[in-house]
Scaffold this motif. Structure first.
Motif, PDB file in Angstrom:
ATOM      1  N   SER A 143       0.812  -1.222   0.000  1.00 40.52           N
ATOM      2  CA  SER A 143       0.000   0.000   0.000  1.00 40.52           C
ATOM      3  C   SER A 143       0.847   1.275   0.000  1.00 40.52           C
ATOM      4  O   SER A 143       0.460   2.264  -0.604  1.00 40.52           O
ATOM      5  N   HIS A 144       2.031   1.243   0.645  1.00 43.08           N
ATOM      6  CA  HIS A 144       2.847   2.462   0.660  1.00 43.08           C
ATOM      7  C   HIS A 144       3.589   2.686  -0.651  1.00 43.08           C
ATOM      8  O   HIS A 144       4.118   3.765  -0.881  1.00 43.08           O
ATOM      9  N   ILE A 145       3.629   1.678  -1.495  1.00 42.20           N
ATOM     10  CA  ILE A 145       4.260   1.829  -2.813  1.00 42.20           C
ATOM     11  C   ILE A 145       3.196   2.218  -3.831  1.00 42.20           C
ATOM     12  O   ILE A 145       3.351   3.168  -4.602  1.00 42.20           O
ATOM     13  N   ILE A 146       2.097   1.460  -3.834  1.00 43.15           N
ATOM     14  CA  ILE A 146       1.075   1.639  -4.864  1.00 43.15           C
ATOM     15  C   ILE A 146       0.192   2.847  -4.560  1.00 43.15           C
ATOM     16  O   ILE A 146      -0.159   3.606  -5.446  1.00 43.15           O
ATOM     17  N   GLY A 147      -0.187   3.016  -3.296  1.00 41.74           N
ATOM     18  CA  GLY A 147      -1.064   4.130  -2.945  1.00 41.74           C
ATOM     19  C   GLY A 147      -2.515   3.794  -3.216  1.00 41.74           C
ATOM     20  O   GLY A 147      -2.888   2.631  -3.225  1.00 41.74           O
ATOM     21  N   TYR A 148      -3.295   4.834  -3.445  1.00 40.56           N
ATOM     22  CA  TYR A 148      -4.719   4.631  -3.653  1.00 40.56           C
ATOM     23  C   TYR A 148      -5.270   5.752  -4.503  1.00 40.56           C
ATOM     24  O   TYR A 148      -4.562   6.704  -4.822  1.00 40.56           O
ATOM     25  N   MET A 149      -6.550   5.594  -4.875  1.00 47.74           N
ATOM     26  CA  MET A 149      -7.182   6.588  -5.739  1.00 47.74           C
ATOM     27  C   MET A 149      -8.403   7.187  -5.055  1.00 47.74           C
ATOM     28  O   MET A 149      -8.869   6.694  -4.046  1.00 47.74           O
ATOM     29  N   GLY A 150      -8.903   8.243  -5.650  1.00 52.65           N
ATOM     30  CA  GLY A 150     -10.116   8.871  -5.142  1.00 52.65           C
ATOM     31  C   GLY A 150     -10.662   9.803  -6.200  1.00 52.65           C
ATOM     32  O   GLY A 150     -10.049   9.984  -7.252  1.00 52.65           O
ATOM     33  N   PRO A 151     -11.827  10.401  -5.937  1.00 53.00           N
ATOM     34  CA  PRO A 151     -12.389  11.352  -6.904  1.00 53.00           C
ATOM     35  C   PRO A 151     -11.466  12.563  -7.067  1.00 53.00           C
ATOM     36  O   PRO A 151     -10.653  12.834  -6.183  1.00 53.00           O
ATOM     37  N   ILE A 152     -11.607  13.246  -8.160  1.00 52.22           N
ATOM     38  CA  ILE A 152     -10.775  14.426  -8.421  1.00 52.22           C
ATOM     39  C   ILE A 152     -11.007  15.454  -7.300  1.00 52.22           C
ATOM     40  O   ILE A 152     -12.138  15.821  -7.033  1.00 52.22           O
ATOM     41  N   PRO A 153      -9.929  15.900  -6.644  1.00 49.72           N
ATOM     42  CA  PRO A 153     -10.115  16.895  -5.575  1.00 49.72           C
ATOM     43  C   PRO A 153     -10.665  18.197  -6.143  1.00 49.72           C
ATOM     44  O   PRO A 153     -10.328  18.571  -7.271  1.00 49.72           O
ATOM     45  N   LYS A 154     -11.520  18.846  -5.349  1.00 50.18           N
ATOM     46  CA  LYS A 154     -12.193  20.092  -5.773  1.00 50.18           C
ATOM     47  C   LYS A 154     -11.233  21.092  -6.399  1.00 50.18           C
ATOM     48  O   LYS A 154     -11.497  21.630  -7.475  1.00 50.18           O
ATOM     49  N   GLU A 155     -10.097  21.322  -5.724  1.00 44.63           N
ATOM     50  CA  GLU A 155      -9.208  22.392  -6.170  1.00 44.63           C
ATOM     51  C   GLU A 155      -8.467  22.026  -7.462  1.00 44.63           C
ATOM     52  O   GLU A 155      -7.857  22.874  -8.078  1.00 44.63           O
ATOM     53  N   GLU A 156      -8.523  20.752  -7.856  1.00 50.98           N
ATOM     54  CA  GLU A 156      -7.804  20.379  -9.076  1.00 50.98           C
ATOM     55  C   GLU A 156      -8.744  20.077 -10.235  1.00 50.98           C
ATOM     56  O   GLU A 156      -8.327  19.567 -11.282  1.00 50.98           O
ATOM     57  N   GLU A 157     -10.049  20.381 -10.038  1.00 50.41           N
ATOM     58  CA  GLU A 157     -11.049  20.071 -11.066  1.00 50.41           C
ATOM     59  C   GLU A 157     -10.673  20.670 -12.417  1.00 50.41           C
ATOM     60  O   GLU A 157     -10.753  20.011 -13.441  1.00 50.41           O
TER      61      GLU A 157
END
Lengths: 360, 691
Positions: free
Chosen positions: B210-224
Motif C-alpha cells: 500500500s505504501h508503494i502503490i497508494g490509492y485513488m479517489g475522486p478528483i479533488p475540488k481544487e484540481e477540477e
C-alpha cells in the motif's frame, strides 16, 4: 325574408381557412413523426378538416335566423350535456369533458357551449340593443351565460371557461356596452382575482408562477423553455420540414397540440411562422369584415363573439409558445390537432358565412 | 337604429385595431426570438441534443519485477434506476403506485439474492486503540453491499427527475458479481431497472504494497480545472498517493470521446462526427519483488514490539542499479479500503492512528541516523587523510573537550562518552576497521572533531557536512514516489539561523556519530550503504523500472540513474566495507548474530538517541533510541543493500539486526531457488530488449 346568396359567400376566407387547416395537418405529420402511438393523427386530422368543411357548408346553407327559434332548445340541450358530463364523462387529462355521442365520435360539450353561448347572448342583446345602458339588461345577459360558465368551470375546464367569458365580453362590447360598465367589470375582475386564484388547480398556479418567475419550478419551466428554444433556434428559414431538433428529439412536449407553433417556427423559420401569422390575421380580418358588413344585429354579435374566440385563442397559444403568456393548454385555432376544436371552429365559420350570405 | 350610428361599427373598428396590434406584437416577438436572440437559442438547441460521451479507458496495471499483479481493474456492480424509463401515468397517484410497486419488487429481489449468496459478515475499520497500537491497522475490507429502502428510492428518483431524468439513480451498490447477475436476470422485465458496471481498482497484495502503490479517489475540488483541461471526465478517479499519484497520467490513458445526438430521454439517436477510441493507460513494471516485500513486512511485524514502537520501516535496493527491491513501512494499512471511496470517519481513523499509517516512513520519516552515519565519517576521514587504514587512535571510555574560553580549567571541560562507557569499558587503541566493527564513538569523535585539541586535527564540520551531502543526505533522493523528505545535514550557518547559536566542536562530535541535529530517512541510509557497497556510485532510487503499453510492448525503460560518482578512492570504501564485514563476522563486532553460513554479510548497527516530549528519559536519565541496521550482501559482489529502522526500538544490534537477518536469510533462499530453476524475471527480459 333574406335570401341565400352564394355570391356573398366569403371564398377568400374559406381558402385561407382551408390553407391553414391543411398546413396544420402537414405540421402535425412532422410533429408526431417517430411516435408510434400517434401515427394516425395526421390522417385523423385530415378527416376532421374534410368533415369540418362539409359541416361548414351545411351550417352556411342554413338560415341562421331560423336558428333563433332553436336557440333555447339548443341552450338547454348544452346545459343538459354539461350536467351529464359531470356524471358520466370519461376522465381525460383531469377534465371530465368528453362524452360519447352515439358511439360515433366523442364530442366536447364545452365546445358546443361556445356556440350555445354565442347564440343565446347575441340573440338577447340584439333584441335589447337599445336598452344596453340598462343594468338590468346587462345582468340578464350575464344570467344567461352564467350557468354555462359555471358548469364548464367545475368540470374543471378553466381554459374553456375563460374563453367563454372572453367570448361574452366581445359580444357585450360590440353590442355597445357602455364604457362605465366595462370599467366596472375590469375592476370587478381585478378584485375577484384572489378568489379566482384559489379556484385554480395546482398545475395551473404553477404555470402562472413560472411565467412570473421561471426559477420557481425549473421542472415545470422545462416545457416553456424548450418551446422558446424551438422558436428561437429556427432562424430565418428554419431547420427544414421534419428536421427540427427540438421537436424531432422530443424536447418539446405536446408538439401536435399546445406547442405546434414552436414546431412550425423551428422547422420553417421566420418565413413559415410569419406566413402562418399573416394567414391567421387575414382570417380574423375577414371575420371582422363580415361582422361590420352585416346589417343584422344578431348576426353581427354572433360573428363578433366567434371571432373574439378565434383571436383570443390565437393570441394566447402563440403568446405562450413565445414566452409572452403563461401556459394554458388551449389549441391553436385550425392548426392544433383536435377533432372537436376543428369541428366547432368550422361551425363558427359556417355561421359567419351564413351571416355573410344573408345581407339584406 | 337609423336615428344614430350604431355603436357596433365603431366598436368593430376598434377591435380591428386591437387585432392589428396583437399580430404586430406576435410578429415582433417572433422576430426578436429568431433574429436578435437566435444565436443563443441555436446554441441551446445544440447543447440540448448533443452529449459528450466518454468511454473510460482501462487504467494501467502495475506489476512487480516478476509480473505479479499489484494493481488491476475490476468492476463494482450497482443496480440503478433510470427515472425517465420508469412507469408513468398522467395521474400522479397512479404513477406513484406503479413505481412504488416496482421499487418494492426490486428491493425484494436484491435482498433475497443477497441472503442466499452472502452470509458472511464484513469486518469494519476499528478506531485506534492508544493502549494497544496495531502495526497493521486493519484487515482487508471487502466493499459492503448497500441497498436503499423503497422510501429512499422514491425520494432519490423524485429528486433526480427534477434535474435530468435520464441519469441513473444508484439503488444498490457493491453487489457481489453473482448476486448482481442473478438480480439482473430477475429484473430484466422491469422498466428502468439496469445493472451498472463501475470500474474499480483492486490491489491484490493489499497492505504489503500500500505504501508503494497508494490509492485513488475522486478528483479533488481544487484540481477540477487542471484535470478537466487534461480531458478527464468530471466523475473520473485519480491517484491520490504514491505510484497511483506519481504516474497518474501514465496509468490513466485517454478516454474515448464521441458526440451523440440524444432525444429528451437521453437515448442515443446518432453519432455526430468521428468518435475517438479510448486509449488504455500504460502498465508499470516495478523493480519491486513482491516476495521480498512480503518477507520484509512479515519480518518487521514479527520483530517489532508494538507496545514500544509505533512505526518501523525497511528498504532494500539493488546497489548495482539503485532499483528498489522492497520497501515497507509500519503501521501498514490496506489500500483496498479506498477502492469505493473512503468515508471521512475511516479516513480520520487512518490519519489519526498512532504511527500515522498513511505515511511511508521509509521516505517521509526523518530520524537521527546514529552510528550508521559512521560510514560517512570513516569515508571522509580516509579520503581527507585525517586517518589512514593504519592510523591507530586511543579510545578511552570518555574524553573531555576543554572549554574553549577556559581551556585550562578541567572543571569546565565537557565530557563525551562512548556507548561502552556505560558498562565501564573502553575500546583502547584501535584502527578505523575495528572502530567500525565495534562502533566506537570516541574514535569517530576524534576523526570528526579532533582530540586532543592542537594535537590531532579532525575533519571539521565543513568537511563532514560536505561528505554527508555527497552521500545524499540533506537532499531528496529523487525516488519516483511523492512525499519524500530531504532530512537535514546541519552546519554552522544552519545552526546560526535555526537556533541562533554558534557551532561548537561538540556539535561536530555529535554529528560524527550521527547524533545531534542530523536527520535522515531510511531510504537515504540505504542509498549510502549501496554507494559504499558499489565502490562509490550514488544512484537515484527508482521503483518503476519499465513502462509498457496495453499490449505489453515496451514504451520506456528506466535505466539506472547515477546521481553522482563519489570523489572517494575505492580503496577507502574497501576499508569501510571491511569494517562492516567485521561488525557482522567478527565475534567482537556489534552484530555477530546476523552472519549467515552461506552468504557473507557486511553491516553497521545504529542506536540513535532521540528526544520525544512524550517519551522523555528513562529512570537512569537515558534518552530513548531508534534501532538501525544497514547492510549489504554478498560481501564480494553485493546485490542487495538493506536498511531496517525501528522507531524507539532500542538497540540496533538487538532489535534491527535480527530483523535484517531474517529478511536476508529468506531473500537469499528465494534467490537460490530462482537460480536453481533458471527463472528469469519479467524485468530481466525487458532489460534485454531495452535499447
Amino acid at each position: 325574408m333574406m335570401r341565400l346568396n352564394w355570391r356573398q359567400f366569403d371564398w377568400l376566407l374559406f381558402a385561407a381557412i382551408l390553407l391553414v387547416s391543411l398546413f396544420g395537418v402537414v405540421m402535425i405529420q412532422s410533429a408526431v413523426k417517430g411516435d408510434p402511438e400517434l401515427t394516425s393523427f395526421p390522417k385523423r386530422q385530415a378527416i376532421y378538416v374534410g368533415l369540418g368543411v362539409i359541416l361548414m357548408f351545411l351550417v352556411a346553407a342554413f338560415n341562421y335566423n331560423l336558428l333563433r327559434s332553436l336557440i333555447f332548445p339548443f341552450y338547454f340541450l348544452v346545459l343538459a350535456l354539461l350536467v351529464l358530463v359531470g356524471a358520466l364523462g370519461q376522465t381525460i387529462f383531469g377534465a371530465q369533458s368528453w362524452i360519447s355521442l352515439f358511439g360515433l365520435f366523442p364530442i366536447q360539450p364545452s365546445e358546443l357551449a361556445k356556440v350555445a353561448l354565442a347564440l343565446i347572448l347575441s340573440n338577447y342583446l340584439a333584441t335589447h340593443r337599445e336598452r344596453i345602458h340598462d343594468l338590468r339588461v346587462v345582468l340578464t345577459g350575464v344570467l344567461f351565460i352564467l350557468p354555462i360558465l359555471v358548469l364548464v368551470a367545475i368540470q374543471p375546464d378553466l381554459g374553456t371557461a375563460v374563453v367563454l367569458a372572453v367570448e361574452a365580453a366581445f359580444i357585450f362590447f360590440v353590442a355597445g356596452l357602455p364604457w362605465r360598465y366595462i370599467l366596472g367589470a375590469i375592476i370587478l375582475a381585478i378584485l375577484s382575482a384572489p378568489l379566482a386564484w384559489n379556484m385554480l388547480a395546482e398545475h395551473q398556479r404553477t404555470r402562472i408562477l413560472i411565467f412570473i418567475d421561471p426559477t420557481a419550478d425549473p421542472d415545470a419551466y422545462f416545457n416553456v423553455k424548450q418551446a422558446l428554444v424551438g422558436v428561437g433556434s429556427g432562424g430565418l428559414w428554419g431547420k427544414g420540414y421534419g428536421q427540427g431538433t427540438q421537436s424531432q428529439l422530443h424536447f418539446l412536449r405536446v408538439r401536435h397540440t399546445d406547442f405546434i407553433f414552436s414546431v412550425i417556427a423551428e422547422e420553417l423559420g421566420f418565413i413559415g411562422a410569419s406566413i402562418l401569422l399573416l394567414l391567421l390575421f387575414f382570417i380574423i380580418w375577414r371575420l371582422w369584415r363580415i361582422a361590420s358588413r352585416s346589417e343584422d344585429p344578431f348576426g353581427q354579435l354572433l360573428v363578433a363573439g366567434l371571432t373574439g374566440v378565434i383571436l383570443f385563442q390565437t393570441l394566447v397559444v402563440i403568446g405562450m409558445n413565445m414566452g409572452l403568456l403563461p401556459v394554458t393548454g388551449l389549441p391553436l385555432p385550425f392548426v392544433s390537432y383536435g377533432g372537436n376544436a376543428m369541428l366547432s371552429l368550422m361551425i363558427f365559420i359556417g355561421l359567419a358565412q351564413s351571416v355573410a350570405m344573408r345581407r339584406t | 337604429m337609423t336615428a344614430h350610428t350604431p355603436p357596433a361599427s365603431t366598436r368593430l373598428w376598434f377591435l380591428r385595431v386591437v387585432t392589428i396590434l396583437i399580430f404586430a406584437i406576435l410578429l415582433g416577438q417572433l422576430a426578436r426570438l429568431q433574429f436578435f436572440q437566435g444565436t443563443g437559442f441555436q446554441k441551446e438547441a445544440v447543447f440540448n441534443r448533443t452529449r459528450l460521451v466518454r468511454t473510460k479507458a482501462p487504467r494501467g496495471v502495475i506489476y512487480d519485477r516478476d509480473g505479479r499483479i499489484l494493481a488491476r481493474n475490476t468492476a463494482a456492480y450497482h443496480v440503478v434506476l433510470i427515472p425517465a424509463e420508469l412507469p408513468d401515468d398522467p395521474d400522479y397517484t397512479i404513477s406513484q403506485q406503479k413505481r412504488r410497486a416496482l421499487y418494492q419488487e426490486v428491493a425484494q429481489i436484491i435482498h433475497e439474492k443477497l441472503d442466499l449468496l452472502q452470509p458472511t459478515p464484513v469486518p469494519t475499520l476499528q478506531p485506534p486503540d492508544r493502549k494497544h497500537p496495531q502495526l497493521i491497522v486493519q484487515a482487508s475490507r471487502p466493499p459492503e453491499p448497500q441497498v436503499l429502502s423503497v422510501e429512499e428510492m422514491d425520494q432519490l428518483v423524485l429528486e433526480r427527475e427534477l434535474g435530468s431524468a435520464f441519469l441513473p439513480v444508484v439503488v444498490a451498490r457493491n453487489l457481489p458479481r453473482d448476486v448482481a447477475l442473478a438480480v439482473a436476470e430477475e429484473t430484466y422485465h422491469l422498466p428502468g431497472v439496469h445493472l451498472q458496471l463501475q470500474p474499480r481498482r483492486l490491489y491484490p497484495a493489499g497492505l504489503y504494497t500500500s505504501h508503494i502503490i497508494g490509492y485513488m479517489g475522486p478528483i479533488p475540488k481544487e484540481e477540477e480545472k487542471t484535470y478537466a483541461q487534461k480531458g478527464y471526465a468530471p466523475d473520473a478517479w485519480v491517484g491520490w498517493s504514491d505510484l497511483e499519484y506519481q504516474y497518474e497520467e501514465t496509468l490513466h490513458g485517454q478516454p474515448g470521446v464521441k458526440v451523440i445526438e440524444v432525444d429528451v430521454k437521453g437515448n442515443e439517436k446518432r453519432v455526430v462526427g468521428e468518435p475517438t477510441q479510448p486509449q488504455p493507460g500504460h502498465n508499470l513494471i516495478l523493480s519491486l519483488d513482491l516476495e521480498l516485500q512480503k518477507i520484509m513486512l512479515d519480518a518487521l511485524v514479527q520483530g517489532v514490539n508494538p507496545k514500544r514502537s509505533t512505526s518501523a520501516a525497511a528498504v532494500a535496493v539493488d546497489p548495482r542499479t539503485g532499483y528498489i527491491l522492497g520497501m515497507v513501512s509500519l503501521p501498514a494499512y490496506d489500500n483496498n479500503t479506498f477502492a469505493d471511496g473512503i468515508t471521512s470517519e475511516e479516513y480520520d481513523i487512518l490519519t489519526r492512528a498512532p504511527g500515522r499509517p498513511l505515511l511511508d516512513h521509509a521516505i517521509s520519516g526523518i530520524y537521527p541516523p546514529g552510528s550508521t552515519f559512521k560510514l560517512v565519517t570513516a569515508s571522509a576521514g580516509l579520503q581527507e587523510k585525517v586517518i589512514t587504514p593504519k592510523t591507530i587512535l586511543n579510545a578511552p571510555g570518555i574524553i573531555y573537550l576543554p572549554n574553549r574560553n577556559f581551556p585550562d580549567n578541567p572543571d569546565l571541560a565537557q565530557p563525551f562518552v562512548c556507548w561502552i562507557h556505560k558498562s565501564g569499558g573502553e575500546h583502547g587503541d584501535i584502527n578505523v576497521v575495528q572502530a567500525l566493527a565495534v562502533s566506537c564513538d570516541i574514535f569517530f569523535y576524534k576523526v570528526g572533531g579532533g582530540w586532543p585539541p592542537g594535537d590531532f586535527e579532525g575533519l571539521g564540520v565543513d568537511a563532514l557536512a560536505h561528505y554527508a551531502r555527497l552521500f545524499g543526505f540533506g537532499e531528496l533522493s529523487g525516488i519516483d514516489l511523492p512525499g519524500e523528505n530531504p532530512g537535514l545535514v546541519p552546519d554552522p550557518k544552519w545552526k546560526r539561523i535555526a537556533k541562533g547559536e554558534r557551532w561548537v566542536t561538540g556539535d561536530t562530535y555529535n554529528m560524527a556519530i550521527g547524533q545531534g541535529d542530523v536527520l535522515v530517512t531510511p531510504l537515504q541510509i540505504t542509498m549510502m550503504t549501496a554507494a559504499v557497497a558499489n565502490d562509490g556510485i550514488l544512484y537515484q532510487p527508482q521503483v518503476v523500472a519499465a513502462i509498457t503499453d496495453a499490449d505489453n510492448h515496451l514504451v520506456q525503460f528506466n535505466a539506472p540513474k547515477v546521481r553522482r560518482e563519489l570523489p572517494i578512492d575505492p580503496k577507502h570504501l574497501e576499508t569501510v566495507r571491511r569494517g562492516m564485514w567485521y561488525a557482522v563476522n567478527a565475534d567482537f563486532g556489534t552484530a555477530p548474530d546476523v552472519a549467515l553460513p552461506d552468504v557473507e554479510i557486511a553491516g553497521k548497527t545504529g542506536t540513535a538517541e532521540f528526544f520525544d516530549p512524550e517519551l522523555g528519559r528513562d529512570l537512569a536519565g537515558n534518552l530513548p533510541t531508534h534501532a538501525w541496521f544497514t547492510a549489504f550482501a554478498p560481501y564480494q559482489n553485493p546485490e542487495i543493500a538493506l536498511t531496517v529502522f525501528v522507531y524507539n526500538g532500542g538497540e540496533g544490534s538487538i532489535v534491527a539486526a535480527p530483523i535484517a537477518k531474517t529478511i536476508l536469510r529468506q531473500y537469499f533462499d528465494i534467490r537460490a531457488r530462482d537460480q536453481a530453476t533458471g527463472a528469469k524475471s519479467l524485468l530481466d527480459q525487458l532489460q534485454e530488449i531495452a535499447p
